[in-house]
Design a protein around this motif. Structure first.
Motif, mmCIF file in Angstrom:
data_model
loop_
_atom_site.group_PDB
_atom_site.id
_atom_site.type_symbol
_atom_site.label_atom_id
_atom_site.label_comp_id
_atom_site.label_asym_id
_atom_site.label_seq_id
_atom_site.Cartn_x
_atom_site.Cartn_y
_atom_site.Cartn_z
ATOM 1 N N VAL A 1 13.323 -27.938 -18.728
ATOM 2 C CA VAL A 1 14.591 -28.489 -19.225
ATOM 3 C C VAL A 1 14.730 -28.211 -20.723
ATOM 4 N N ARG A 2 13.630 -28.368 -21.458
ATOM 5 C CA ARG A 2 13.650 -28.075 -22.894
ATOM 6 C C ARG A 2 13.953 -26.592 -23.122
ATOM 7 N N PHE A 3 13.373 -25.742 -22.309
ATOM 8 C CA PHE A 3 13.644 -24.301 -22.382
ATOM 9 C C PHE A 3 15.129 -24.027 -22.183
ATOM 10 N N ALA A 4 15.715 -24.661 -21.173
ATOM 11 C CA ALA A 4 17.142 -24.465 -20.893
ATOM 12 C C ALA A 4 17.998 -24.885 -22.085
ATOM 13 N N GLU B 1 17.115 -24.955 -25.226
ATOM 14 C CA GLU B 1 16.914 -24.014 -26.323
ATOM 15 C C GLU B 1 17.637 -22.696 -26.077
ATOM 16 N N VAL B 2 17.625 -22.223 -24.835
ATOM 17 C CA VAL B 2 18.338 -20.977 -24.517
ATOM 18 C C VAL B 2 19.832 -21.137 -24.803
ATOM 19 N N GLU B 3 20.388 -22.243 -24.364
ATOM 20 C CA GLU B 3 21.817 -22.478 -24.599
ATOM 21 C C GLU B 3 22.116 -22.534 -26.098
ATOM 22 N N ARG B 4 21.243 -23.194 -26.853
ATOM 23 C CA ARG B 4 21.463 -23.315 -28.302
ATOM 24 C C ARG B 4 21.331 -21.970 -28.998
ATOM 25 N N LEU B 5 20.287 -21.225 -28.668
ATOM 26 C CA LEU B 5 20.010 -19.978 -29.370
ATOM 27 C C LEU B 5 20.981 -18.857 -29.007
ATOM 28 N N THR B 6 21.606 -18.955 -27.838
ATOM 29 C CA THR B 6 22.584 -17.931 -27.429
ATOM 30 C C THR B 6 24.021 -18.398 -27.640
ATOM 31 N N ASP B 7 24.183 -19.523 -28.329
ATOM 32 C CA ASP B 7 25.528 -20.080 -28.556
ATOM 33 C C ASP B 7 26.281 -20.278 -27.247
ATOM 34 N N GLY B 8 25.537 -20.661 -26.204
ATOM 35 C CA GLY B 8 26.164 -20.958 -24.924
ATOM 36 C C GLY B 8 26.436 -19.755 -24.050
ATOM 37 N N GLN C 1 18.500 -6.560 -17.809
ATOM 38 C CA GLN C 1 19.953 -6.674 -17.893
ATOM 39 C C GLN C 1 20.415 -7.434 -19.142
ATOM 40 N N LEU C 2 19.478 -8.000 -19.883
ATOM 41 C CA LEU C 2 19.819 -8.793 -21.061
ATOM 42 C C LEU C 2 19.816 -7.925 -22.309
ATOM 43 N N SER C 3 20.641 -8.299 -23.280
ATOM 44 C CA SER C 3 20.652 -7.602 -24.559
ATOM 45 C C SER C 3 19.376 -7.929 -25.323
ATOM 46 N N GLU C 4 19.048 -7.103 -26.315
ATOM 47 C CA GLU C 4 17.868 -7.344 -27.130
ATOM 48 C C GLU C 4 17.966 -8.691 -27.846
ATOM 49 N N GLU C 5 19.158 -9.036 -28.295
ATOM 50 C CA GLU C 5 19.375 -10.318 -28.970
ATOM 51 C C GLU C 5 19.075 -11.482 -28.034
ATOM 52 N N ASP C 6 19.556 -11.385 -26.794
ATOM 53 C CA ASP C 6 19.333 -12.474 -25.848
ATOM 54 C C ASP C 6 17.869 -12.531 -25.394
ATOM 55 N N ILE D 1 15.544 -15.858 -25.625
ATOM 56 C CA ILE D 1 14.811 -16.409 -24.482
ATOM 57 C C ILE D 1 13.323 -16.499 -24.789
ATOM 58 N N GLN D 2 12.784 -15.486 -25.484
ATOM 59 C CA GLN D 2 11.371 -15.526 -25.840
ATOM 60 C C GLN D 2 11.080 -16.663 -26.816
ATOM 61 N N GLU D 3 11.987 -16.873 -27.769
ATOM 62 C CA GLU D 3 11.819 -17.975 -28.730
ATOM 63 C C GLU D 3 11.907 -19.327 -28.018
ATOM 64 N N ALA D 4 12.835 -19.444 -27.095
ATOM 65 C CA ALA D 4 12.977 -20.687 -26.332
ATOM 66 C C ALA D 4 11.733 -20.949 -25.489
ATOM 67 N N ALA D 5 11.156 -19.893 -24.943
ATOM 68 C CA ALA D 5 9.951 -20.031 -24.123
ATOM 69 C C ALA D 5 8.779 -20.520 -24.970
#
Length: 324
Positions: free
Chosen positions: A44-47, A49-56, A245-250, A254-258
């Motif tokens: 849940v924490r990962f989710a 962080e992903v939403e926050r770091l990718t601006d949704g 399928q993900l961009s380098e930015e995303d 995701i790695q930071e959130a993990a």
């Protein structure tokens, strides 16, 4: 409607659509743990962080309790591209033999030694093989509580195991190791363990403290012998198809959130070990310190004869490090 008002209407619609269009993808993360488990809380924490770091742009939906499928089904789905993420560990050895290193009896003498392996060169080799052969990418790892032996008498040395009838999972490596140590291991479904302990069919069983607690084994066992015989970890993973399928930015997000989820889970894990021990002691269980070095030495040959050729030199080296 004039040309100007038409443009204004289009602009207004675009403004309304903006927030909806911002979410570009939803990733589904299924796992076997319940909502109280640290793995779920870390997911849940990962989710978040992903939403926050990718601006949704990317949302992660977490499905506990095997509600998205059992572990092997999820792995197969990730390989087919129908599932995005799961939490999995030594089951990956079905594709990547080095994944067996995640849970080898007596391979790791401490949590610190396990961390060194998981986060070091050997861990990198394990992860690379999982990506190559299973088409699944580890993003972070979570520690698992060490497996301990419960009984109705203290077990301090391998000699104390003589004739002990104990339940083990139906894993040939476990059966052979405990037989070598002098016990009488009996493979048995976990659902049968409590009743078998209660009626005396078996004398002992082995599991992490969290499971000893949740299964109410304190009602039928008096001692927890701190054998720490299996220290292991498990991966938060993503399908390689999804990853590509993900961009380098995303990917970076995701790695930071993990990594954030890994750090968060470790804190929860350490708290749970303390809480579970305190609870079991309150229930009357006695904790016994054992001669871990003697157990490891006695188990060494059985372990080495049961692991695959590819990882045997590594396991031999891990045993040698503990003996120093």
């Amino acid at each position: 409607m004039t040309f100007r008002t038409t443009l204004a209407a289009i602009a207004a619609l675009a403004a309304l659509a903006g927030p909806l269009a911002a979410q570009e993808r939803t990733l589904q993360l299924g796992h076997l743990a319940n909502e109280d488990n640290s793995w779920h809380k870390a997911s849940v924490r990962f989710a978040e962080e992903v939403e926050r770091l990718t601006d949704g742009r990317i949302a992660v939906e977490v499905f506990p309790n095997e509600s998205l499928g059992k572990e092997i089904d999820l792995i197969n789905g990730m390989q087919l591209g129908t599932v995005d993420m799961t939490i999995t560990g030594e089951s990956l050895q079905n594709w990547a033999p080095m994944a067996a290193l995640l849970a080898v009896p007596y391979a790791y003498g401490s949590l610190e030694q396990m961390d060194e392996v998981a986060s070091g060169e050997i861990g990198d080799q394990i992860e690379a093989q999982i990506v190559e052969r299973a088409q699944i990418r580890p993003l972070a790892y979570f520690a698992r509580g060490p497996r301990e032996l419960t009984s109705n008498r203290p077990i301090e040395t391998p000699e104390d195991l003589n004739g002990l009838r104990m339940r083990v999972p139906n894993v040939p490596l476990f059966v052979d190791v405990w037989s070598t140590l002098g016990a009488q291991p009996t493979p048995m479904a976990f659902s049968e363990v409590f009743t078998s302990l209660q009626n005396g069919t078996i004398d002992a069983q082995e599991n992490p403290l969290a499971l000893i607690r949740s299964a109410s084994f304190a009602e039928v066992q008096s001692h927890v012998n701190m054998t720490d015989h299996v220290r292991s970890w498990i991966y938060l993973t993503i399908s390689e198809q999804t990853w590509t399928q993900l961009s380098e930015e995303d990917r970076q997000a995701i790695q930071e959130a993990a990594q954030t989820a890994q750090d968060y889970e470790r804190g929860l894990f350490e708290e749970s070990l303390e809480d579970d021990r305190a609870y079991l002691e309150e229930q009357g269980m006695t904790f016994v310190e054992v001669d871990n070095a003697a157990f490891a030495e006695a188990a060494r040959d059985a372990v080495l004869s049961n692991v695959g050729d590819e990882i045997r030199p590594i396991v031999d080296e891990l045993f040698a490090e503990q003996a120093q």
